[in-house]
Enzyme design. Structure first.
Site, PDB file in Angstrom:
ATOM      1  N   ARG A  23       0.855  -1.192   0.000  1.00  0.00           N
ATOM      2  CA  ARG A  23       0.000   0.000   0.000  1.00  0.00           C
ATOM      3  C   ARG A  23       0.890   1.241   0.000  1.00  0.00           C
ATOM      4  NH1 ARG A  23      -3.379  -1.240   4.439  1.00  0.00           N
ATOM      5  NH2 ARG A  23      -4.739  -2.237   2.935  1.00  0.00           N
ATOM      6  N   ASN A  87      -0.094  -0.945  13.227  1.00  0.00           N
ATOM      7  CA  ASN A  87       0.450  -2.011  12.388  1.00  0.00           C
ATOM      8  C   ASN A  87       1.657  -2.632  13.072  1.00  0.00           C
ATOM      9  OD1 ASN A  87      -1.075  -1.583   9.796  1.00  0.00           O
ATOM     10  ND2 ASN A  87      -0.129   0.430   9.983  1.00  0.00           N
ATOM     11  N   ASP A 103       4.907  -4.634   6.414  1.00  0.00           N
ATOM     12  CA  ASP A 103       3.683  -4.879   7.175  1.00  0.00           C
ATOM     13  C   ASP A 103       3.596  -6.380   7.477  1.00  0.00           C
ATOM     14  OD1 ASP A 103       0.884  -5.670   7.579  1.00  0.00           O
ATOM     15  OD2 ASP A 103       0.396  -3.603   7.082  1.00  0.00           O
ATOM     16  N   ASP A 105       1.041  -7.946   8.980  1.00  0.00           N
ATOM     17  CA  ASP A 105      -0.347  -8.386   9.044  1.00  0.00           C
ATOM     18  C   ASP A 105      -1.045  -8.122  10.368  1.00  0.00           C
ATOM     19  OD1 ASP A 105       0.075  -9.595   6.429  1.00  0.00           O
ATOM     20  OD2 ASP A 105       1.024 -11.238   7.502  1.00  0.00           O
ATOM     21  N   ASP A 107      -2.492  -6.449  13.515  1.00  0.00           N
ATOM     22  CA  ASP A 107      -2.853  -5.070  13.796  1.00  0.00           C
ATOM     23  C   ASP A 107      -3.554  -5.007  15.143  1.00  0.00           C
ATOM     24  OD1 ASP A 107      -2.190  -4.009  11.078  1.00  0.00           O
ATOM     25  OD2 ASP A 107      -3.827  -5.343  10.495  1.00  0.00           O
ATOM     26  N   ASP A 120      -6.409  -9.703  12.456  1.00  0.00           N
ATOM     27  CA  ASP A 120      -5.705 -10.360  11.353  1.00  0.00           C
ATOM     28  C   ASP A 120      -4.726 -11.453  11.791  1.00  0.00           C
ATOM     29  OD1 ASP A 120      -7.124  -8.707   9.614  1.00  0.00           O
ATOM     30  OD2 ASP A 120      -5.578  -7.164   9.673  1.00  0.00           O
ATOM     31  N   GLU A 123      -4.503 -14.049   9.053  1.00  0.00           N
ATOM     32  CA  GLU A 123      -3.678 -13.576   7.935  1.00  0.00           C
ATOM     33  C   GLU A 123      -2.192 -13.695   8.293  1.00  0.00           C
ATOM     34  OE1 GLU A 123      -3.077  -9.532   5.223  1.00  0.00           O
ATOM     35  OE2 GLU A 123      -4.664  -9.578   6.720  1.00  0.00           O
TER      36      GLU A 123
END
Length: 178
Positions: A23, A87, A103, A105, A107, A120, A123
């Site tokens: 991102r 994050n 990142d 994942d 959070d 997450d 994830e």
């Protein structure tokens, strides 16, 4: 790279462990830099996802990045109070192109009423297996979750209303000079 100065704008780029772009935030105003940290703010900034989708943030946010902690903090200033999105990520680096981090994942979301949630986890587990996160990275990230929760519980740094007020006011002052 030369460290950005107060009032400069930087892009922010997050990556995944495999090096792929995750991102990008286009414009964040730098409010303070030190050898270890950068504090910034953005408001209605363009965000581009790795798949090309674009969207604009809805509210002003004070951002905290550090060279040693494995997390960064986004304090979103909303009508009902400050919400935090934290994050779990590599420490920041900065070059001519952008402020960058990986990142990981996980959070932590903190609501205006102080309720917090770890997000997450599934994830994180999936990517950990897919990209073979080293055990040391896993241990560091889990230790930093504890540090982050301690900061939240004790109103340390970006989790202090006075901190948010100070840096958002500075952002407004600098924005009106432009």
């Amino acid at each position: 790279m030369q460290i950005p100065k107060e009032g400069d704008y930087v892009a922010i780029k997050s990556y995944k462990h495999d090096g792929s772009l995750h991102r990008t935030w286009r414009d964040t105003m730098v409010l303070k830099t030190s050898d270890d940290a950068i504090i910034g703010c953005n408001d209605h900034t363009l965000v581009t996802e790795s798949d090309g989708r674009r969207w604009v943030t809805r509210e002003p946010a004070v951002l905290f990045f550090h060279r040693h902690f494995w997390f960064n903090v986004i304090a979103m200033i909303r009508d009902n109070g400050v919400s935090y999105y934290c994050n779990l990520a590599s420490p920041m680096t900065i070059d001519q192109e952008a402020l960058k981090y990986i990142d990981y994942d996980l959070d932590v979301k903190v609501f205006p009423d102080g309720d917090k949630r770890l997000l997450d986890v599934d994830e994180y587990e999936a990517h950990s297996k897919q990209w073979h996160y080293p055990q040391t990275t896993d241990r560091i990230l889990k230790a930093n979750v504890n540090t982050l929760v301690d900061w939240i519980d004790h109103g340390k740094g970006p989790f202090s209303q006075a901190y948010i007020d100070l840096w958002y006011e500075r952002y407004q002052q600098l924005s009106h000079r432009v």
